[in-house]
Scaffold this motif. Structure first.
Motif, PDB file in Angstrom:
ATOM      1  N   ARG A 537     -54.018  -6.156  19.621  1.00  0.00           N
ATOM      2  CA  ARG A 537     -53.833  -5.872  21.040  1.00  0.00           C
ATOM      3  C   ARG A 537     -53.484  -7.177  21.751  1.00  0.00           C
ATOM      4  O   ARG A 537     -54.359  -7.868  22.266  1.00  0.00           O
ATOM      5  N   PRO A 538     -52.204  -7.549  21.788  1.00  0.00           N
ATOM      6  CA  PRO A 538     -51.817  -8.784  22.457  1.00  0.00           C
ATOM      7  C   PRO A 538     -51.498  -8.516  23.929  1.00  0.00           C
ATOM      8  O   PRO A 538     -50.919  -7.488  24.280  1.00  0.00           O
ATOM      9  N   ARG A 539     -51.835  -9.461  24.795  1.00  0.00           N
ATOM     10  CA  ARG A 539     -51.470  -9.296  26.193  1.00  0.00           C
ATOM     11  C   ARG A 539     -51.377 -10.664  26.859  1.00  0.00           C
ATOM     12  O   ARG A 539     -52.034 -11.629  26.444  1.00  0.00           O
ATOM     13  N   VAL A 540     -50.544 -10.717  27.894  1.00  0.00           N
ATOM     14  CA  VAL A 540     -50.321 -11.933  28.671  1.00  0.00           C
ATOM     15  C   VAL A 540     -50.912 -11.720  30.056  1.00  0.00           C
ATOM     16  O   VAL A 540     -50.775 -10.651  30.653  1.00  0.00           O
ATOM     17  N   ARG A 541     -51.577 -12.752  30.559  1.00  0.00           N
ATOM     18  CA  ARG A 541     -52.102 -12.678  31.911  1.00  0.00           C
ATOM     19  C   ARG A 541     -51.776 -13.975  32.643  1.00  0.00           C
ATOM     20  O   ARG A 541     -51.640 -15.033  32.040  1.00  0.00           O
ATOM     21  N   GLY A 542     -51.626 -13.860  33.946  1.00  0.00           N
ATOM     22  CA  GLY A 542     -51.298 -15.008  34.767  1.00  0.00           C
ATOM     23  C   GLY A 542     -50.567 -14.574  36.014  1.00  0.00           C
ATOM     24  O   GLY A 542     -50.120 -13.431  36.132  1.00  0.00           O
ATOM     25  N   PRO A 543     -50.408 -15.465  36.974  1.00  0.00           N
ATOM     26  CA  PRO A 543     -49.779 -15.094  38.241  1.00  0.00           C
ATOM     27  C   PRO A 543     -48.325 -14.687  38.118  1.00  0.00           C
ATOM     28  O   PRO A 543     -47.808 -13.969  38.984  1.00  0.00           O
ATOM     29  N   SER A 544     -47.624 -15.133  37.068  1.00  0.00           N
ATOM     30  CA  SER A 544     -46.208 -14.794  36.923  1.00  0.00           C
ATOM     31  C   SER A 544     -45.974 -13.494  36.181  1.00  0.00           C
ATOM     32  O   SER A 544     -44.831 -13.071  36.033  1.00  0.00           O
ATOM     33  N   VAL A 545     -47.034 -12.866  35.675  1.00  0.00           N
ATOM     34  CA  VAL A 545     -46.859 -11.635  34.918  1.00  0.00           C
ATOM     35  C   VAL A 545     -46.418 -10.520  35.855  1.00  0.00           C
ATOM     36  O   VAL A 545     -47.046 -10.273  36.895  1.00  0.00           O
ATOM     37  N   GLY A 546     -45.313  -9.858  35.511  1.00  0.00           N
ATOM     38  CA  GLY A 546     -44.810  -8.790  36.359  1.00  0.00           C
ATOM     39  C   GLY A 546     -43.508  -8.254  35.824  1.00  0.00           C
ATOM     40  O   GLY A 546     -43.055  -8.620  34.736  1.00  0.00           O
ATOM     41  N   PRO A 547     -42.830  -7.396  36.566  1.00  0.00           N
ATOM     42  CA  PRO A 547     -41.590  -6.781  36.097  1.00  0.00           C
ATOM     43  C   PRO A 547     -40.423  -7.743  36.151  1.00  0.00           C
ATOM     44  O   PRO A 547     -40.510  -8.843  36.702  1.00  0.00           O
ATOM     45  N   SER A 548     -39.304  -7.305  35.604  1.00  0.00           N
ATOM     46  CA  SER A 548     -38.075  -8.094  35.627  1.00  0.00           C
ATOM     47  C   SER A 548     -37.672  -8.391  37.058  1.00  0.00           C
ATOM     48  O   SER A 548     -37.786  -7.557  37.944  1.00  0.00           O
ATOM     49  N   VAL A 549     -37.180  -9.618  37.309  1.00  0.00           N
ATOM     50  CA  VAL A 549     -36.851 -10.015  38.669  1.00  0.00           C
ATOM     51  C   VAL A 549     -35.367 -10.235  38.891  1.00  0.00           C
ATOM     52  O   VAL A 549     -34.953 -10.558  39.992  1.00  0.00           O
ATOM     53  N   GLY A 550     -34.543 -10.060  37.884  1.00  0.00           N
ATOM     54  CA  GLY A 550     -33.129 -10.279  38.132  1.00  0.00           C
ATOM     55  C   GLY A 550     -32.303 -10.228  36.883  1.00  0.00           C
ATOM     56  O   GLY A 550     -32.810 -10.107  35.776  1.00  0.00           O
ATOM     57  N   PRO A 551     -30.984 -10.347  37.012  1.00  0.00           N
ATOM     58  CA  PRO A 551     -30.083 -10.292  35.870  1.00  0.00           C
ATOM     59  C   PRO A 551     -29.998 -11.629  35.154  1.00  0.00           C
ATOM     60  O   PRO A 551     -30.626 -12.608  35.553  1.00  0.00           O
TER      61      PRO A 551
END
Length: 671
Positions: A537-551
């Motif tokens: 069960r791998p996971r990343v946490r931090g303030p930058s974790v989120g959806p795609s932000v651009g192309p």
């Protein structure tokens, strides 16, 4: 098949070599470790990874590697990149892998199998069993061939000069043809010696050198999210002048002195280096569904990396009836220097991946290079106690001082320092003659590798990071020879990958939690099985974790995306099964099968693209016989039996072709 060897801290230097033959590996008196059965030094005809493995977590013997883990992947991380490499248990700062001629086995030390290593590390330990010259004359010859045209020859000799002095000599020549039609040639040679002036004192100096060249095949980087289109097989996409050329070297001295009963002083001093005389990175970027993209060639000036490292360890063993106490005092150090960067970017324009590249070699100029210098020392005390029939205790405390200095062109030098205390505590309890439980906690200061080829800061060495590991589990002896191991683990590290600007940098923290199981041993005198599973069960946490932000922001730096909750390379499920069967009707004949399954692999930083799940099956047979009373083995194998077509992940959003079905074999003769 040969396994690719490259300078471990470089994504740009490539050569080919082979893991080498086995010999009995010394084990501590830990109840959790079972010594693998291996052939004597100098004899290769008897090597068999399935029958040598004590568990399913990772074993390499000769040309074969089996298990859930390998030196680049243990519990979701790379112990090689972390710097957790040992030679006969002694610290080795690996720049280039030890070398096929000097390895007899490679063991992955995790969970219970880490007992006997007085200073364990998060991510596990890669422990090379060194090929020390023996007392008997031996010569082994091996010739290999597959239907792609790969061929190789190897020769290894053990030459006792006197009762106190022996020599080991080895050489190998490889000519490889890869699934992407690239070609590589590689030459490796080595010399070792064993001098034992008294029964209590031994010196083992060694040196090995490799030189090779390879036509650089491309990495494929799709535009935005998604996998590349179906890649052509056995087709080279790149200019003929984009060829790597370089050399690598390992040398050192192993020493053991037992001045009195219960006292042992072990020392290892090693130098590891590589010199990339010429290197190119071949990238096919912004690929669309039709296979059209831009071909970029990154040309490197000469790159160099060298490290001198070693360990001096004093051990006091005290036997007290059913109790054995070991006290270790250790001093480790390393000095590493690296020159890198200065690449020239060559844009060959728009192209199709289905058409050959015929562009002539243009003129280009390099820019100024960067330099890294690392200095580190670590002092430690450790205690190991074993009470027969009751259990085992291992604890250690280390103080390390780490300093890295980075020289950037036109800028003042930068430096980073760390001086933490590190500790480990592991307990094993024998609840019965068949059942043992264990639990432990380990902290570490580890390297975080270097930036990959598709990063804007490619080849840049990254800072040291604090890591931690918690694990617990059990071992149950189903029979006297079949062992079942199950464990839980929790590993935590800073997470490095491509940021929105294409730099390979810290993006948060990654937590890998999972369950691992292993069962290994002879089911009958004629059937041996090694099987295992990892549920992660791998996971990343931090303030930058989120959806795609651009192309995508450009072809040479990778996608501009948010940080997904799954780290790049995450695989949540891995299953391995290996069996070796010797039929009764033909002495010397055996059949083997290897099946591996893994779930989908996260391929981009956003987590929106995955490489589909796949199952690979290999079938093989070996026939052991004699030629003029000399032991010989004929080995035949079909790899990727069902010809599965897929991709291999080479970095966030960067792919290569998974090799298809291959037929090959080799003949080994011990003279």
């Amino acid at each position: 098949m040969p396994v690719k060897l490259r300078p471990i801290t470089s994504c740009c230097a490539i050569a080919a070599a082979l893991a080498f033959a086995p010999a009995a590996q010394a084990q501590s008196a830990a109840p959790a470790i079972d010594a693998p059965t291996t052939a004597a030094t100098g004899a290769r005809a008897a090597e068999n990874a399935v029958r040598s493995a004590a568990d399913a977590f990772g074993t390499s013997v000769g040309r074969e590697s089996i298990g859930l883990y390998d030196p680049e992947g243990v519990r979701g991380f790379s112990p090689t990149a972390a710097g957790n490499v040992r030679i006969d248990g002694l610290y080795f700062d690996q720049v280039w892998e030890l070398g096929a001629r000097l390895q007899r086995t490679t063991q992955i030390r995790v969970g219970l199998s880490a007992f006997g290593s007085p200073f364990p590390a998060p991510t596990g330990i890669i422990d090379y069993g060194f090929r020390t010259p023996g007392d008997e004359t031996a010569l082994s010859l091996l010739a290999a061939l597959n239907h792609w045209g790969n061929h190789s020859v190897e020769a290894d000799a053990n030459l006792p000069v006197s009762s106190a002095f022996s020599l080991g000599l080895g050489a190998a020549l490889y000519n490889d043809r890869n699934g992407n039609a690239s070609r590589a040639q590689f030459l490796e040679y080595s010399v070792t010696a064993r001098w034992q002036p008294s029964p209590d004192l031994e010196f083992v100096p060694f040196a090995t050198r490799a030189q090779g060249n390879e036509l650089k095949a491309p990495l494929f980087l799709p535009a935005g999210e998604g996998l590349p289109p179906r890649l052509p097989r056995r087709f080279f996409k790149g200019p003929a002048w984009a060829r790597y050329d370089g050399t690598a070297f390992n040398g050192g001295l192993l020493t053991t002195w037992r001045p009195a009963a219960g006292w042992e002083l072990k020392g290892g001093l090693f130098h590891s280096r590589f010199d990339d005389n010429r290197n190119f990175t071949n990238l096919l970027v912004d690929l669309d569904a039709a296979g059209t993209g831009t071909q970029l060639i990154l040309a490197d000036p000469p790159l160099k990396l060298g490290s001198t490292s070693g360990e001096l360890r004093l051990t006091r063993t005290i036997s007290d009836g059913p109790r054995v106490h070991r006290i270790h005092a250790s001093l480790r150090a390393r000095a590493g220097d690296r020159r890198f960067g200065g690449a020239a970017e060559i844009d060959l324009g728009t192209t199709s991946l289905y058409e050959p590249t015929a562009a002539p070699r243009p003129a280009y100029a390099f820019t100024a290079q960067q330099q890294d210098r690392v200095r580190q020392w670590t002092a430690g005390l450790a205690y190991e106690g074993r009470w027969e029939g009751l259990g085992e205790l291992s604890l250690g405390l280390q103080k390390t001082h780490y300093r890295k200095r980075i020289g950037l062109p036109g800028e003042p030098p930068r430096s980073t320092n760390a001086s933490p205390f590190l500790f480990n505590l592991t307990v094993a309890a024998e609840l019965s003659a068949r059942l043992a439980l264990y639990g432990g906690y380990v902290t570490g200061l580890e390297e975080s590798g270097i930036a990959p080829e598709n990063a804007a800061n490619r080849n840049e060495a990254l800072p040291a990071i604090r890591t931690s590991q918690r694990d617990a589990g059990l071992r149950f002896a189903l029979t006297d020879e079949i062992k079942f191991v199950a464990g839980l683990f929790d590993l935590r590290k800073p997470y490095f990958n491509l940021d929105a600007g294409g730099r390979f940098d810290a993006l948060g923290d990654v937590i890998n939690q999972g369950i691992e199981t292993s069962i290994a041993g002879p089911v009958t005198p004629r059937l041996s099985v090694v099987a295992g599973a990892v549920l992660l069960r791998p996971r990343v946490r931090g303030p930058s974790v989120g959806p795609s932000v651009g192309p995508s922001v450009g072809p040479s730096v990778g996608p501009d995306t948010g940080v997904g909750t799954q780290p790049v390379g995450a695989i949540s499920r891995r299953l391995e099964f290996n069996a070796d069967w010797r039929p009764v009707w033909t002495p010397g004949l055996s059949f083997d099968v290897s099946a591996s399954h893994r779930s989908a692999e996260t391929a981009t930083v956003s987590g929106l693209t995955t490489i589909p799940a796949r199952t690979l099956v290999d079938l093989g047979t070996r026939y052991q016989f004699t030629i003029s009373r000399r032991s010989a083995t004929l080995r035949l194998q079909i790899e990727n039996l069902t010809d599965v077509q897929s991709f291999e992940l080479k970095g966030a959003g960067a792919y290569d072709l998974l090799p298809g079905r291959r037929f090959g074999g080799y003949l080994t003769v011990d003279l």
